[in-house]
Design an enzyme around this catalytic site. Structure first.
Site, mmCIF file in Angstrom:
data_model
loop_
_atom_site.group_PDB
_atom_site.id
_atom_site.type_symbol
_atom_site.label_atom_id
_atom_site.label_comp_id
_atom_site.label_asym_id
_atom_site.label_seq_id
_atom_site.Cartn_x
_atom_site.Cartn_y
_atom_site.Cartn_z
ATOM 1 N N GLU A 1 -42.122 72.697 -18.207
ATOM 2 C CA GLU A 1 -42.964 73.886 -18.086
ATOM 3 C C GLU A 1 -42.750 74.620 -16.760
ATOM 4 O O GLU A 1 -42.623 75.844 -16.732
ATOM 5 C CB GLU A 1 -44.444 73.488 -18.219
ATOM 6 N N SER A 2 -42.744 73.885 -15.661
ATOM 7 C CA SER A 2 -42.796 74.549 -14.348
ATOM 8 C C SER A 2 -41.831 73.999 -13.312
ATOM 9 O O SER A 2 -41.822 74.465 -12.175
ATOM 10 C CB SER A 2 -44.213 74.414 -13.778
#
Length: 479
Positions: free
Chosen positions: A311-312
């Protein structure tokens, strides 16, 4: 494609194996009490294996690995308990099998003519080849004839006979043997300590995920089939049970699911991405690992960490143009639903991401197999529950099983095709992104697990060496 080829080979091998064994098996009554008297009396199946990231190892959630999962399923089929008996080499496995210490040798063992004459052979369930490896950035050898450095293989390896046969074609070919494991030799290649080693294609793929400097020069052999081996004495009933089990494992998709779980993501190796990821595991993950552990709930914390990296990249301030933010890249709506006030706070983000994933897991139909539920939930986490329901319906319309992740995931890209999405309740979706999303997470999770497994092995080795030193010093003082 490779998975389909392996399953075709598997089916052919099973058929030939069954035909070859018909006569002796005609005299076997196939009832559970006759499968293997000793195993039934002790109520335990003992399976010898080798401790490595492919066959068997102990993770944070207990025993795992391809051979463990397949052995556990076979033990359940026999209605007995399972004991895994890890040893250090194939030679040690066959010695234990000959001595009756184990019932089955299971460690991604290739078919070998000499061993098939001494032991009973189980059906083929996988296939792999031997590959020559070298360090990325060094000169790539083309054949065994032009090796410019040192080739090292594990001692007592089946490779020795293969290389002896190759030496007839390449008289200048030389090699050394080492007491190190195959994994350790691959690491030495990656670190530039030795020039070459030869390993199975499966072992190479697995270890490239944690040592991306490992490069493949060429295949030394064609693919060999992989088998379990049984004792040659008194194991006909167990062999018959194994054939029945493997047949059912193919029919019900167990072999395909295990193969997909352990091997499918390995085809996506990317040198640059893997280097960046491993660097993040070493330098960034230690800061957040306690939070993933704290909020894992019913999940494996390695999985939660892998989701966050996908995700990040473990950036607590990550923000996308669409407005999702934080370690778990939450939408404002999801953050409100999970009752968090600051998406950029790592702890709040990880806690909310985990709770939301648990919520999605609870919404998965009970008909989905336990081991597949997380992949369905992750697809829903990525593209929304509505689109997941759509692809399940589409899979059923196309004649597939909507509860089987293998069948559903191949239809995910269809959600972006007009001929399909115009007839779906929730319409267009980037299903191809959800497909890649889940595959990436599986790959990242395995890399984290293997990294921490290696760290633990090094720590254990260090402690054992210290204990040996202390013991020696104590003995000298007593003298």
């Amino acid at each position: 494609m490779k998975g389909l080829f392996i399953r075709i080979v598997l089916a052919i091998c099973l058929s030939l194996w069954a035909i070859d064994m018909v006569f002796p098996w005609q005299q076997i009554v196939r009832s559970k009490q006759n499968y293997h008297t000793t195993i039934q009396e002790r109520q335990k199946l003992i399976v010898g294996t080798i401790n490595n990231p492919v066959s068997y190892f102990i993770g944070t959630n207990g025993e795992t690995g391809l051979e463990y999962e397949l052995s556990k399923a076979f033990a359940n089929y026999l209605n007995v308990d399972l004991e895994m008996f890890p040893l250090n080499s194939a030679d040690a496995l066959f010695q234990a099998l000959a001595q009756g210490k184990i019932d089955i040798a299971a460690a991604s063992l290739f078919y070998q003519q000499d061993r098939s004459e001494k032991f009973k052979l189980g059906p083929a369930y996988h296939a792999a080849s031997w590959q020559l490896t070298y360090r990325k950035g060094e000169r790539r050898p083309i054949t065994l004839e032009n090796l410019s450095g040192k080739l090292v293989i594990p001692a007592n390896s089946a490779l020795n006979n293969i290389l002896l046969a190759k030496k007839e074609k390449y008289p200048s070919l030389t090699w050394e043997t080492s007491e190190l494991s195959q994994e350790e030799l691959l690491f030495q290649v990656a670190e530039g300590k030795i020039d070459y080693t030869i390993a199975t294609s499966t072992e190479v793929s697995v270890n490239q995920q944690i040592k991306p400097q490992i490069a493949i020069a060429f295949n030394v052999t064609d693919e060999f089939t992989v088998h379990w081996y049984l004792s040659d004495k008194g194991a006909s009933e167990l062999q018959a049970a194994l054939l029945d089990f493997m047949n059912s494992a193919i029919e019900n998709g167990l072999i395909a699911r295990i193969e997909e779980k352990y091997f499918n993501h390995l085809n996506q190796f990317d040198y640059v991405d893997t280097r960046s990821y491993l660097n993040a595991i070493e330098t960034v993950l230690p800061k957040y690992a306690p939070l993933f552990e704290k909020y894992k709930g019913d999940l494996d914390w390695h999985l939660l960490a892998a989701i966050s990296y996908q995700e990040s990249h473990w950036n607590p301030e990550a923000t996308s143009p669409t407005g999702v933010r934080g370690m778990m890249m939450l939408t404002k709506a999801t953050a409100d639903r999970m009752n968090i006030t600051n998406r950029l706070d790592p702890e709040q983000s990880i806690k909310a991401g985990s709770e939301y994933l648990h919520l999605l897991l609870k919404q998965m139909p009970d008909t989905i197999l336990k081991e597949d539920r997380i992949w369905f939930a992750l697809a829903a986490y990525n593209m929304g529950l509505g689109h997941l329901l759509d692809v399940r319906r589409l899979t059923k319309q196309l004649g597939g099983n909507p509860d089987n992740w293998l069948e559903v995931k191949k239809n995910l890209p269809l959600l972006a095709q007009k001929r399909y999405f115009t007839h779906l309740k929730y319409g267009y979706a980037r299903g191809y992104e959800a497909f890649q999303y889940v595959e990436n997470i599986r790959r990242y999770m395995n890399s984290i697990m293997n990294y921490y497994r290696l760290q633990q092995n090094q720590q254990d080795r260090y402690e054992n060496e210290n204990n040996d030193v202390i013991s020696t010093q104590t003995q000298q003082e007593q003298r």
